[in-house]
Scaffold this active site. Structure first.
Site, PDB file in Angstrom:
ATOM      1  N   ARG A  90       0.851  -1.185   0.000  1.00  0.00           N
ATOM      2  CA  ARG A  90       0.000   0.000   0.000  1.00  0.00           C
ATOM      3  C   ARG A  90       0.887   1.236   0.000  1.00  0.00           C
ATOM      4  O   ARG A  90       1.905   1.298   0.721  1.00  0.00           O
ATOM      5  CB  ARG A  90      -0.887   0.041   1.254  1.00  0.00           C
ATOM      6  CG  ARG A  90      -2.117  -0.843   1.159  1.00  0.00           C
ATOM      7  CD  ARG A  90      -3.088  -0.336   0.075  1.00  0.00           C
ATOM      8  NE  ARG A  90      -4.247  -1.190  -0.100  1.00  0.00           N
ATOM      9  CZ  ARG A  90      -4.318  -2.215  -0.949  1.00  0.00           C
ATOM     10  NH1 ARG A  90      -3.278  -2.528  -1.696  1.00  0.00           N
ATOM     11  NH2 ARG A  90      -5.426  -2.918  -1.077  1.00  0.00           N
TER      12      ARG A  90
ATOM     13  N   GLU B 217      -4.355   7.399  -5.081  1.00  0.00           N
ATOM     14  CA  GLU B 217      -4.460   6.677  -6.355  1.00  0.00           C
ATOM     15  C   GLU B 217      -5.629   7.198  -7.176  1.00  0.00           C
ATOM     16  O   GLU B 217      -6.740   7.303  -6.643  1.00  0.00           O
ATOM     17  CB  GLU B 217      -4.612   5.181  -6.096  1.00  0.00           C
ATOM     18  CG  GLU B 217      -3.340   4.598  -5.488  1.00  0.00           C
ATOM     19  CD  GLU B 217      -3.353   3.077  -5.375  1.00  0.00           C
ATOM     20  OE1 GLU B 217      -4.366   2.447  -5.726  1.00  0.00           O
ATOM     21  OE2 GLU B 217      -2.337   2.521  -4.942  1.00  0.00           O
TER      22      GLU B 217
ATOM     23  N   HIS C  85      -1.223   0.112  -9.843  1.00  0.00           N
ATOM     24  CA  HIS C  85      -1.866  -0.841  -8.921  1.00  0.00           C
ATOM     25  C   HIS C  85      -2.303  -2.102  -9.685  1.00  0.00           C
ATOM     26  O   HIS C  85      -3.494  -2.440  -9.723  1.00  0.00           O
ATOM     27  CB  HIS C  85      -3.059  -0.187  -8.218  1.00  0.00           C
ATOM     28  CG  HIS C  85      -3.422  -0.874  -6.918  1.00  0.00           C
ATOM     29  ND1 HIS C  85      -3.934  -0.216  -5.839  1.00  0.00           N
ATOM     30  CD2 HIS C  85      -3.351  -2.177  -6.532  1.00  0.00           C
ATOM     31  CE1 HIS C  85      -4.166  -1.081  -4.857  1.00  0.00           C
ATOM     32  NE2 HIS C  85      -3.815  -2.282  -5.262  1.00  0.00           N
TER      33      HIS C  85
HETATM   34  N1  NAD Z   1      -0.713  -4.329  -5.228  1.00  0.00           N
HETATM   35  C1  NAD Z   1      -1.712  -5.176  -5.216  1.00  0.00           C
HETATM   36  O1  NAD Z   1      -2.483  -5.244  -6.141  1.00  0.00           O
HETATM   37  C2  NAD Z   1      -1.887  -6.082  -4.042  1.00  0.00           C
HETATM   38  C3  NAD Z   1      -2.398  -7.362  -4.214  1.00  0.00           C
HETATM   39  C4  NAD Z   1      -2.569  -8.178  -3.098  1.00  0.00           C
HETATM   40  C5  NAD Z   1      -2.229  -7.697  -1.859  1.00  0.00           C
HETATM   41  N2  NAD Z   1      -1.776  -6.435  -1.735  1.00  0.00           N
HETATM   42  C6  NAD Z   1      -1.418  -5.907  -0.435  1.00  0.00           C
HETATM   43  O2  NAD Z   1      -0.347  -6.658   0.062  1.00  0.00           O
HETATM   44  C7  NAD Z   1      -0.398  -6.679   1.469  1.00  0.00           C
HETATM   45  C8  NAD Z   1      -0.232  -8.102   1.953  1.00  0.00           C
HETATM   46  O3  NAD Z   1      -1.266  -8.924   1.493  1.00  0.00           O
HETATM   47  P1  NAD Z   1      -1.383 -10.423   2.034  1.00  0.00           P
HETATM   48  O4  NAD Z   1      -2.443 -11.071   1.266  1.00  0.00           O
HETATM   49  O5  NAD Z   1      -0.056 -11.038   2.096  1.00  0.00           O
HETATM   50  O6  NAD Z   1      -1.887 -10.133   3.494  1.00  0.00           O
HETATM   51  P2  NAD Z   1      -1.581 -11.011   4.781  1.00  0.00           P
HETATM   52  O7  NAD Z   1      -2.510 -10.540   5.804  1.00  0.00           O
HETATM   53  O8  NAD Z   1      -1.555 -12.449   4.439  1.00  0.00           O
HETATM   54  O9  NAD Z   1      -0.100 -10.593   5.196  1.00  0.00           O
HETATM   55  C9  NAD Z   1       0.222  -9.378   5.772  1.00  0.00           C
HETATM   56  C10 NAD Z   1       1.307  -9.636   6.781  1.00  0.00           C
HETATM   57  O10 NAD Z   1       1.793  -8.393   7.243  1.00  0.00           O
HETATM   58  C11 NAD Z   1       2.128  -8.573   8.597  1.00  0.00           C
HETATM   59  N3  NAD Z   1       2.268  -7.312   9.288  1.00  0.00           N
HETATM   60  C12 NAD Z   1       1.321  -6.567   9.897  1.00  0.00           C
HETATM   61  N4  NAD Z   1       1.876  -5.472  10.432  1.00  0.00           N
HETATM   62  C13 NAD Z   1       3.189  -5.530  10.161  1.00  0.00           C
HETATM   63  C14 NAD Z   1       4.291  -4.692  10.474  1.00  0.00           C
HETATM   64  N5  NAD Z   1       4.135  -3.564  11.150  1.00  0.00           N
HETATM   65  N6  NAD Z   1       5.512  -5.055  10.041  1.00  0.00           N
HETATM   66  C15 NAD Z   1       5.680  -6.202   9.337  1.00  0.00           C
HETATM   67  N7  NAD Z   1       4.679  -7.035   9.026  1.00  0.00           N
HETATM   68  C16 NAD Z   1       3.432  -6.700   9.428  1.00  0.00           C
HETATM   69  C17 NAD Z   1       1.029  -9.454   9.128  1.00  0.00           C
HETATM   70  O11 NAD Z   1       1.434 -10.108  10.305  1.00  0.00           O
HETATM   71  C18 NAD Z   1       0.825 -10.421   7.989  1.00  0.00           C
HETATM   72  O12 NAD Z   1       1.595 -11.587   8.164  1.00  0.00           O
HETATM   73  C19 NAD Z   1      -1.705  -6.021   1.843  1.00  0.00           C
HETATM   74  O13 NAD Z   1      -1.484  -4.673   2.134  1.00  0.00           O
HETATM   75  C20 NAD Z   1      -2.507  -6.098   0.589  1.00  0.00           C
HETATM   76  O14 NAD Z   1      -3.462  -5.106   0.527  1.00  0.00           O
HETATM   77  C21 NAD Z   1      -1.590  -5.630  -2.786  1.00  0.00           C
HETATM   78  O1  3PG Z   2      -5.392  -5.510  -1.678  1.00  0.00           O
HETATM   79  C1  3PG Z   2      -5.557  -6.035  -2.767  1.00  0.00           C
HETATM   80  O2  3PG Z   2      -6.193  -7.079  -2.917  1.00  0.00           O
HETATM   81  C2  3PG Z   2      -4.909  -5.436  -3.952  1.00  0.00           C
HETATM   82  O3  3PG Z   2      -4.383  -4.212  -3.661  1.00  0.00           O
HETATM   83  C3  3PG Z   2      -5.752  -5.431  -5.157  1.00  0.00           C
HETATM   84  O4  3PG Z   2      -6.551  -4.284  -5.231  1.00  0.00           O
HETATM   85  P1  3PG Z   2      -7.541  -4.130  -6.469  1.00  0.00           P
HETATM   86  O5  3PG Z   2      -8.654  -5.075  -6.245  1.00  0.00           O
HETATM   87  O6  3PG Z   2      -7.984  -2.718  -6.440  1.00  0.00           O
HETATM   88  O7  3PG Z   2      -6.769  -4.485  -7.691  1.00  0.00           O
END
Ligand code: NAD
Ligand code: 3PG
Length: 622
Positions: free
Chosen positions: A310, A339, A358
């Site tokens: 994020r 965004e 994104h």
């Molecule tokens: N760019 C995209 O399109 C996209 C896609 C999927 C996920 N994401 C983002 O990626 C991130 C992770 O997703 P996920 O599915 O692995 O989630 P998840 O909940 O499985 O993993 C997140 C991890 O972060 C850890 N965490 C929380 N606070 C923390 C801190 N201060 N320092 C270090 N670690 C910490 C948690 O313990 C957890 O293990 C989320 O923010 C999600 O929104 C982005």
């Molecule tokens: O947190 C997520 O799942 C990702 O950031 C994906 O976001 P989006 O659905 O807007 O692509």
């Protein structure tokens, strides 16, 4: 049956109309005086299996608001829920939603338009681009029951407001994990080899082989910040690239790291030793701007940063300073604090920054998967099931739900009965729920039961609509403290609960016999043959099925009382469904618990009160 009466012990209190609803007449019928009779055994009933509908737990009739508000669009079928999809969702998910709801796809809604529309919607499905703020929940006027986030991050949903409004938030946490991890690796490799810059340069007619010399990955250290689903998959892939992988995550299980041969290290250690830092934590108040001037200063000079998590976890101005100073050699960003970022954003103009809009979750496979995952979660929630991906409510596996179903009913009914026994104007502040169980506390989750006791206590005396989502917060708002105690009993652990006792402290009771020797209102129930039963009122053991409504009488323990009261009820065409008599000492005082199918009218209740051996009685609606 013979009747005998004794001296009245308590002063009669006033009646309220028997036809008034429980909500409006929190004071149940109560009278003082009376009797006794002999007990009638409860006939065993066949086991009844309950399938728990979250109509009991999460929602009321699922397409209705607490006030019964229905869809306003006359073109839509009333019987189907209306689901607003505010961002592009995969076809498979839309199809699934269409099979049971009226789907409205409205993209790029302004905040005002979303607030206008939401009033007619039972569910809302969003991705990261829709801000579901408190105003949206307020504008929904109680109708919105579910927000489905088609993805992982729920930082665009005001969870506090959702919870207060009793709106369940579900997400689709697994379907885009691989896509996000692959994108992080794509950015890592593209950044290391200047792929984006070289591509742009060639397309601009240049051939600059020396300018785009990159760095190798093999043997370099990558710090995975946030070792959850995406982080672990990134770690696995980085290992495959020959990198040394370390991770920081205060909450990650050591086993998971060990399985991937990844060292879990402190935050400081991670950022100070890494050549590459890949961010995979959620945006929370703790992680907001976690990467700032101070933390950049602690990094190795020439560090490279990838952010597919994020935008808000990086202070973007600080990143610009670190890029300018050379502290950070390169950054690869998929996400931004705002965004889309403003066109004039300096980050977009940096030669050593590569960006994508994104796209982490944007693969065909992930989007289809996410769409199906969220459609199923929303459908399940609207149909009254507890979701396995609930964000603001306990996730209760289906097997546990089925097992707890009759106890959930029992918990609500006990709460509902206990509150009707309260008299005086002190207000309820302190409640204790005692569970007797043969189960290990770790194997016995009481949140559902506590929520239902809370629902039973609060709903009859307020306009609040209580469900599993908001039970705790509403109780807190009302100054109601609910404590729990688990007592081990040596019975069969095949049943999760042996008994549930509800105690209300520091209040007067309309039915003095419900007050235990310790001075608080106490009732206890058990599930027998799959049906909730009332088994204890104050110090008196009773045994009556909690179906229909209930009359509790305290009388002198003498023959004929059941018949006398039974006759009065019979004369008024009120069918007695169950009856039980409990007493502490023979021929002293006894309690008669009478289940009735119909609500007795005022006259019938008055006649019961006039029976001289009846010392007090109360009519309770279940
Ligand atoms: N760019 C995209 O399109 C996209 C896609 C999927 C996920 N994401 C983002 O990626 C991130 C992770 O997703 P996920 O599915 O692995 O989630 P998840 O909940 O499985 O993993 C997140 C991890 O972060 C850890 N965490 C929380 N606070 C923390 C801190 N201060 N320092 C270090 N670690 C910490 C948690 O313990 C957890 O293990 C989320 O923010 C999600 O929104 C982005
Ligand atoms: O947190 C997520 O799942 C990702 O950031 C994906 O976001 P989006 O659905 O807007 O692509």
């Amino acid at each position: 049956m013979a009747f005998s009466s004794t001296k009245s012990l308590l002063t009669p209190s006033s009646f309220t109309s028997s036809s008034s609803s429980l909500r409006s007449s929190s004071s149940p019928f109560l009278h003082t005086k009376t009797i006794t009779s002999s007990s009638k055994p409860i006939s065993p009933k066949p086991f009844i299996s309950h399938s728990l509908s979250i109509n009991n737990v999460i929602t009321k009739p699922i397409f209705e608001s607490p006030s019964g508000q229905k869809a306003k669009n006359p073109n839509l079928q009333e019987s189907k829920p209306t689901i607003l999809v505010s961002e592009k969702l995969g076809d498979a998910g839309l199809q699934l939603l269409r099979s049971f709801g009226n789907i409205e796809c409205c993209y790029d809604l302004s905040k005002e338009d979303l607030c206008k529309k939401i009033e007619t919607c039972d569910a809302l499905i969003v991705r990261s681009g829709t801000k579901v703020s408190r105003e949206v929940f307020e504008a929904a006027k109680g109708r919105l029951k579910v927000v489905g986030r088609a993805g992982v991050g729920i930082d665009n949903v005001d969870l506090g407001a959702a919870t207060e409004f009793g709106c369940l938030v579900v997400n689709a946490p697994t379907a885009n994990t691989i896509a996000a991890a692959e994108h992080a690796i794509a950015l890592l490799t593209a950044m290391a080899r200047n792929v984006a810059q070289a591509d742009a340069s060639m397309k601009a007619g240049q051939w600059k082989r020396n300018k785009y010399i990159g760095v190798s990955l093999v043997g370099k250290t990558v710090a995975v910040m946030g070792f959850g689903k995406v982080g672990s998959e990134v770690a696995r892939r980085a290992k495959g690239l020959g990198m040394h992988v370390i991770a920081h995550d205060p909450y990650a299980p050591v086993d998971r790291a060990r399985a991937l041969a990844v060292d879990l290290v402190s935050f400081e250690q991670a950022i100070s030793t890494a050549d590459f830092i890949s961010l995979h934590m959620p945006l929370t108040p703790t992680t907001l701007n976690l990467f700032n001037d101070d933390t950049f200063a602690k990094m190795k000079t020439g560090v490279r940063i990838i952010n597919v998590a994020r935008g808000g976890v990086i202070d973007e101005d600080a990143l610009l300073r670190a890029l300018d100073s050379g502290k950070v050699a390169q950054a690869a960003l998929d996400v931004f604090a705002q965004e889309p970022p403003p066109k004039e954003s300096k980050l977009l103009q940096q030669e050593n920054v590569i960006v994508t809009p994104h796209l982490g979750a944007s693969t065909k496979e992930a989007q289809e998967g996410v769409a199906i995952e969220i459609a199923e979660a929303v459908k399940g929630a609207l149909q009254g099931e507890l979701s396995a991906t609930a964000v603001n409510a306990p996730m209760v596996p289906q097997a546990v739900l089925s097992e707890l179903a009759p106890y959930v009913l029992l918990a609500e009914k006990l709460g509902r009965l206990a509150v009707q026994l309260v008299g005086g104007g002190k207000g309820i502040k302190s409640v204790k729920v005692v569970y007797e169980s043969a189960r290990d506390p770790d194997d016995f989750d009481t949140r559902l039961l506590r929520a239902m006791v809370t629902k039973g206590i609060i709903e009859p005396i307020s306009n609040s609509f209580i469900n599993l989502v908001n039970a705790d917060i509403i109780a807190k708002q009302k100054g109601l403290r609910i404590r729990e105690e688990r007592v081990y009993v040596d019975t069969s652990p095949d049943f999760p609960v042996h008994s549930i006792q509800v105690q209300i402290f520091n209040v007067d009771s309309k039915f003095a016999s419900a007050v235990s020797e310790d001075g608080h209102i106490t009732i206890e129930g058990r599930v027998k043959y799959g049906i909730p039963h009332l088994t204890q009122v104050g110090p008196y053991a009773v045994d009556v099925s909690l179906e229909g409504n209930l009359i509790l009488c305290r009388q002198v323990d003498q023959p004929g009382m059941i018949g006398q009261v039974g006759n009065i009820l019979g004369d008024h065409n009120v069918n007695v469904s169950f009856m039980s008599v409990g007493r502490t000492v023979r021929r002293n005082q006894a309690i008669m618990a009478i289940g009735v199918d119909e609500v007795p009218n005022v006259e019938a209740l008055k006649k019961i009160g006039d029976v001289s051996a009846i010392e007090e009685f109360v009519f309770l609606k279940l």
